[in-house]
Motif scaffolding. Structure first.
Motif, mmCIF file in Angstrom:
data_model
loop_
_atom_site.group_PDB
_atom_site.id
_atom_site.type_symbol
_atom_site.label_atom_id
_atom_site.label_comp_id
_atom_site.label_asym_id
_atom_site.label_seq_id
_atom_site.Cartn_x
_atom_site.Cartn_y
_atom_site.Cartn_z
ATOM 1 N N MET A 177 0.838 -1.202 0.000
ATOM 2 C CA MET A 177 0.000 0.000 0.000
ATOM 3 C C MET A 177 0.874 1.255 0.000
ATOM 4 S SD MET A 177 -2.891 1.127 2.740
ATOM 5 C CE MET A 177 -1.790 2.101 3.723
ATOM 6 N N SER A 178 0.840 1.938 -1.125
ATOM 7 C CA SER A 178 1.610 3.180 -1.167
ATOM 8 C C SER A 178 0.957 4.165 -2.122
ATOM 9 C CB SER A 178 3.051 2.901 -1.617
ATOM 10 O OG SER A 178 3.006 2.559 -2.989
ATOM 11 N N ILE A 179 1.154 5.433 -1.820
ATOM 12 C CA ILE A 179 0.589 6.466 -2.677
ATOM 13 C C ILE A 179 1.736 7.239 -3.316
ATOM 14 C CG2 ILE A 179 -0.935 8.466 -2.815
ATOM 15 C CD1 ILE A 179 -2.148 7.569 -0.157
ATOM 16 N N ASN A 180 1.664 7.349 -4.620
ATOM 17 C CA ASN A 180 2.686 8.102 -5.343
ATOM 18 C C ASN A 180 2.200 9.538 -5.559
ATOM 19 O OD1 ASN A 180 4.514 9.166 -7.122
ATOM 20 N ND2 ASN A 180 4.605 7.348 -8.436
ATOM 21 N N PHE A 181 2.565 10.423 -4.614
ATOM 22 C CA PHE A 181 2.020 11.785 -4.647
ATOM 23 C C PHE A 181 2.423 12.571 -5.899
ATOM 24 C CE2 PHE A 181 1.576 10.749 -0.134
ATOM 25 C CZ PHE A 181 0.252 11.147 0.087
ATOM 26 N N PRO A 182 3.718 12.498 -6.288
ATOM 27 C CA PRO A 182 4.084 13.236 -7.511
ATOM 28 C C PRO A 182 3.263 12.769 -8.708
ATOM 29 C CG PRO A 182 6.040 12.515 -6.343
ATOM 30 C CD PRO A 182 4.886 11.865 -5.658
ATOM 31 N N LYS A 183 2.974 11.458 -8.741
ATOM 32 C CA LYS A 183 2.185 10.916 -9.845
ATOM 33 C C LYS A 183 0.774 11.536 -9.852
ATOM 34 C CE LYS A 183 1.390 8.285 -13.282
ATOM 35 N NZ LYS A 183 2.109 8.588 -14.518
ATOM 36 N N ALA A 184 0.217 11.701 -8.636
ATOM 37 C CA ALA A 184 -1.118 12.279 -8.520
ATOM 38 C C ALA A 184 -1.133 13.678 -9.114
ATOM 39 C CB ALA A 184 -1.548 12.316 -7.054
ATOM 40 N N LEU A 185 -0.124 14.465 -8.751
ATOM 41 C CA LEU A 185 -0.037 15.826 -9.274
ATOM 42 C C LEU A 185 0.055 15.820 -10.800
ATOM 43 C CD1 LEU A 185 0.179 18.811 -8.446
ATOM 44 C CD2 LEU A 185 2.675 18.560 -8.493
ATOM 45 N N GLU A 186 0.846 14.867 -11.283
ATOM 46 C CA GLU A 186 1.035 14.736 -12.728
ATOM 47 C C GLU A 186 -0.280 14.402 -13.436
ATOM 48 O OE1 GLU A 186 4.413 12.121 -13.641
ATOM 49 O OE2 GLU A 186 3.262 11.496 -15.404
ATOM 50 N N ILE A 187 -1.026 13.467 -12.815
ATOM 51 C CA ILE A 187 -2.317 13.073 -13.401
ATOM 52 C C ILE A 187 -3.243 14.280 -13.456
ATOM 53 C CG2 ILE A 187 -4.420 11.734 -12.964
ATOM 54 C CD1 ILE A 187 -2.590 9.531 -11.814
ATOM 55 N N PHE A 188 -3.227 15.060 -12.364
ATOM 56 C CA PHE A 188 -4.097 16.241 -12.316
ATOM 57 C C PHE A 188 -3.733 17.202 -13.438
ATOM 58 C CE2 PHE A 188 -4.856 20.589 -10.559
ATOM 59 C CZ PHE A 188 -6.237 20.552 -10.651
ATOM 60 N N GLN A 189 -2.425 17.455 -13.580
ATOM 61 C CA GLN A 189 -1.979 18.426 -14.597
ATOM 62 C C GLN A 189 -2.282 17.941 -16.014
ATOM 63 O OE1 GLN A 189 2.011 18.722 -13.186
ATOM 64 N NE2 GLN A 189 1.655 20.667 -12.114
ATOM 65 N N GLU A 190 -2.070 16.651 -16.231
ATOM 66 C CA GLU A 190 -2.284 16.114 -17.581
ATOM 67 C C GLU A 190 -3.752 16.124 -17.997
ATOM 68 O OE1 GLU A 190 -0.519 12.270 -17.804
ATOM 69 O OE2 GLU A 190 1.520 13.106 -17.948
ATOM 70 N N ASN A 191 -4.633 15.929 -17.008
ATOM 71 C CA ASN A 191 -6.055 15.786 -17.341
ATOM 72 C C ASN A 191 -6.875 16.982 -16.870
ATOM 73 O OD1 ASN A 191 -6.105 12.897 -18.390
ATOM 74 N ND2 ASN A 191 -5.021 12.734 -16.433
ATOM 75 N N ILE A 192 -6.171 18.112 -16.726
ATOM 76 C CA ILE A 192 -6.854 19.232 -16.067
ATOM 77 C C ILE A 192 -8.151 19.631 -16.761
ATOM 78 C CG2 ILE A 192 -5.521 21.029 -17.277
ATOM 79 C CD1 ILE A 192 -5.561 22.202 -14.160
ATOM 80 N N SER A 193 -8.163 19.556 -18.084
ATOM 81 C CA SER A 193 -9.386 19.995 -18.764
ATOM 82 C C SER A 193 -10.541 19.027 -18.486
ATOM 83 C CB SER A 193 -9.151 20.146 -20.261
ATOM 84 O OG SER A 193 -8.763 18.907 -20.787
ATOM 85 N N LEU A 194 -10.226 17.733 -18.405
ATOM 86 C CA LEU A 194 -11.275 16.755 -18.068
ATOM 87 C C LEU A 194 -11.813 16.996 -16.656
ATOM 88 C CD1 LEU A 194 -9.874 13.370 -19.480
ATOM 89 C CD2 LEU A 194 -11.894 14.642 -20.261
ATOM 90 N N PHE A 195 -10.874 17.222 -15.725
ATOM 91 C CA PHE A 195 -11.295 17.474 -14.341
ATOM 92 C C PHE A 195 -12.125 18.755 -14.244
ATOM 93 C CE2 PHE A 195 -7.704 14.621 -12.962
ATOM 94 C CZ PHE A 195 -8.506 13.702 -12.300
ATOM 95 N N LEU A 196 -11.644 19.808 -14.926
ATOM 96 C CA LEU A 196 -12.369 21.075 -14.854
ATOM 97 C C LEU A 196 -13.792 20.934 -15.398
ATOM 98 C CD1 LEU A 196 -9.755 23.856 -15.737
ATOM 99 C CD2 LEU A 196 -10.882 23.398 -13.540
ATOM 100 N N TYR A 197 -13.898 20.191 -16.467
ATOM 101 C CA TYR A 197 -15.219 19.967 -17.049
ATOM 102 C C TYR A 197 -16.127 19.267 -16.024
ATOM 103 C CZ TYR A 197 -18.733 18.765 -20.537
ATOM 104 O OH TYR A 197 -19.893 18.664 -21.242
ATOM 105 N N GLY A 198 -15.541 18.260 -15.351
ATOM 106 C CA GLY A 198 -16.298 17.539 -14.321
ATOM 107 C C GLY A 198 -16.689 18.435 -13.161
ATOM 108 N N ILE A 199 -15.721 19.264 -12.728
ATOM 109 C CA ILE A 199 -16.007 20.188 -11.625
ATOM 110 C C ILE A 199 -17.149 21.110 -11.999
ATOM 111 C CG2 ILE A 199 -15.092 22.163 -10.352
ATOM 112 C CD1 ILE A 199 -12.320 20.807 -10.481
ATOM 113 N N GLY A 200 -17.083 21.651 -13.222
ATOM 114 C CA GLY A 200 -18.127 22.567 -13.677
ATOM 115 C C GLY A 200 -19.497 21.909 -13.594
ATOM 116 N N ASN A 201 -19.576 20.699 -14.108
ATOM 117 C CA ASN A 201 -20.868 20.017 -14.081
ATOM 118 C C ASN A 201 -21.314 19.678 -12.663
ATOM 119 O OD1 ASN A 201 -21.695 20.139 -16.676
ATOM 120 N ND2 ASN A 201 -20.922 18.107 -17.269
#
Ligand SMILES: Nc1ncnc2c1ncn2[C@@H]1O[C@H](COP(=O)(O)OP(=O)(O)OP(=O)(O)O)[C@@H](O)[C@H]1O
Ligand SMILES: [Mg+2]
Lengths: 245, 242
Positions: B1-25
């Motif tokens: 069990m481990s969390i890769n924090f830098p990876k999380a940040l990377e995922i957020f940055q790479e998919n920011i438009s998808l996330f933003l769209y989701g947040i908006g909705n």
């Protein structure tokens, strides 16, 4: 025929408790009637029946000779002509002082805003509360609230004003101001029915005093007759409790 | 069990438009759902709080009873079933008739669902208003409806303000259930992102942090609004006449 309201054979019970048992009396134009009696004798219940806040179980109330509960009569129009001042004031908490005095005029009597405001100002002046017009009603003292409540009722141009122990919830130093307002109204010829424990006041303002006991009118007469020459034993007993205090 | 924090940040940055769209909705569904739900709640809660008076005519009494039955049924059904099930059922039931999109259906369902909760909140608020307020309005000759609208509702709404805010926060989270009919809100977007990168832990960490941010922001805003509301009432009572 100057009766505004005639109450005939009024009956009321709560469950098995019989609270009013065949109460009969008339309210005449310009008359000041006070109702006295011990706690639980049915005074409030009777007033509330007259204003239809409480449902009657029997009897009729005639307003200018017409049965108010006959179908086709507008209960709300009747209520607007029979004002009520409550022991607990019941000012509208969400409205300012002057709005309290305007809302009924606008919504029930369909007066214009200007007309309603002018009338509200007039009566707030009369009860000495004009300078509080724009205050929140929750910010007033009890005596001030009750004076506004009286102004609110007067704004409807009622034919009769009912008072249910208007000073009982007040601090002693506030009582005088409210009673003074009521005395002025009595002198101006307003028709009033007042439930009160203020015997001195009842003596001074009443044209007629009604003594209630256990759901019936035990005795009625002029203040002189009731306070100085009560005929019934129970009236004497009730009054003696007051003079001994 | 481990969390890769830098990876999380990377995922957020790479998919920011998808996330933003989701947040908006998600925000849109939460806000509209709460707002429309509130209006439904006022209506339904109001109907449920109307007392059957002794002096009502026979017809009025019958109408009031019918109003009570219908509103009880509505609340019973929509509080007693999961919104996910409601969404599936209502969406497919009405699809042939209305030809609606998941987006529109989602807005309708979250509003109706919220309305059922709001109705009970508002009814409790109405019942917390002192009975003397009603009696004073009646003694002036105001009708039941006038009394509700001008005297009782304004006081009831103030009493229920915290619960209404709470409902907004619930809706920010619960709008995620609308993914079952294909509404592209934040949860739906998160599953798509995770489905393509297989980094479930990191992707859903991002999602959780976004939800947490949104709900925290909402509760700050609500606290602010509530104190403003109080102040306004102190300085100037509501002008009902205009
Ligand atoms: N809503 C009610 N339900 C049940 N009983 C009631 C209700 N209202 C009043 N009563 C009862 O009816 C009787 C008469 O009450 P009422 O309030 O009319 O008396 P009152 O003469 O006004 O007394 P007080 O001087 O204490 O105000 C009392 O025994 C009271 O307990
Ligand atoms: Mg009483």
């Amino acid at each position: 025929m100057n009766e505004i309201i005639q109450i005939q054979h009024l009956q009321k019970h709560f469950g098995n408790l019989k609270v009013l048992n065949d109460v009969n009396f008339d309210i005449h134009k310009g008359e000041v009637v006070t109702i006295i009696g011990s706690s639980g004798s049915g005074k409030s219940t009777m007033l509330r029946c007259v204003n239809l806040l409480e449902r009657m179980d029997g009897g009729t109330i005639l307003y200018h000779g017409k049965d108010i509960l006959a179908s086709g009569n507008d209960v709300n129009q009747y209520r607007s002509k029979v004002g009520m001042v409550f022991q607990s004031f019941n000012l509208f908490n969400n409205l300012s002082v002057i709005e309290n005095c305007m809302i009924g005029q606008i919504k029930v009597l369909k007066r214009s805003k200007e007309e309603a405001r002018a009338k509200a100002e007039k009566y707030l002046k009369e009860v000495g509360m004009y300078e509080f017009a724009d205050k929140a009603s929750t910010k007033l003292s009890g005596g001030q609230k009750q004076r506004v409540a009286i102004a609110r009722a007067l704004c409807m141009d009622p034919e009769v004003l009912l008072f249910d122990e208007p000073t009982s919830a007040l601090d002693p130093e506030m009582v005088g101001g409210v009673l003074d307002v009521m005395k002025d109204l009595a002198n101006e010829g307003l028709t009033m029915v007042i439930v009160t424990h203020e015997m001195q006041f009842a003596k001074e303002v009443s044209d007629r005093v009604i003594f209630m006991d256990q759901g019936v009118i035990a005795e009625q007469g002029t203040p002189e007759e009731i306070f100085n020459n009560p005929k019934q034993e129970r009236t004497k007993q009730f009054l003696s409790r007051y003079s001994n205090r | 069990m481990s969390i890769n924090f830098p990876k999380a940040l990377e995922i957020f940055q790479e998919n920011i438009s998808l996330f933003l769209y989701g947040i908006g909705n998600t925000l849109l569904f939460a806000l509209i759902g709460t707002l429309v739900g509130f209006l439904i709640g006022l209506l339904v809660g109001g109907i449920r709080a109307i007392e059957i008076n002794d002096y009502d005519s026979g017809l009025v009494k019958v109408l009031k009873h019918i109003g009570r039955w219908i509103t009880s049924f509505y609340i019973w059904v929509f509080r007693g079933t999961p919104m996910m099930v409601q969404a599936m059922f209502v969406f497919y039931l009405l699809k042939p008739v209305l030809q609606w999109t998941p987006f529109v259906a989602g807005l309708v369902i979250i509003s109706i669902n919220t309305g059922a909760y709001m109705a009970e909140i508002i009814r409790a608020g109405i019942q917390s208003v002192d009975k003397g307020q009603n009696e004073a309005a009646m003694s002036l000759g105001m009708t039941t409806i006038q009394t509700l609208v001008f005297i009782v509702f304004p006081q009831a709404i103030k009493n229920t303000f915290p619960s209404i805010g709470n409902q907004l926060i619930v809706n920010i989270k619960d709008s995620s259930m609308l993914n079952v009919i294909g509404v592209t809100e934040l949860y739906f977007q998160t599953t798509s992102v995770a489905g393509s990168n297989y980094k479930y832990i990191e992707t859903f960490l991002v999602s959780a942090l976004i939800y947490l941010f949104l709900t925290t922001l909402a509760s700050f805003l609500l606290n602010y609004l509530e104190s403003r509301f109080d102040e306004e009432r102190k300085t100037k009572a509501m002008d009902f006449c205009s």
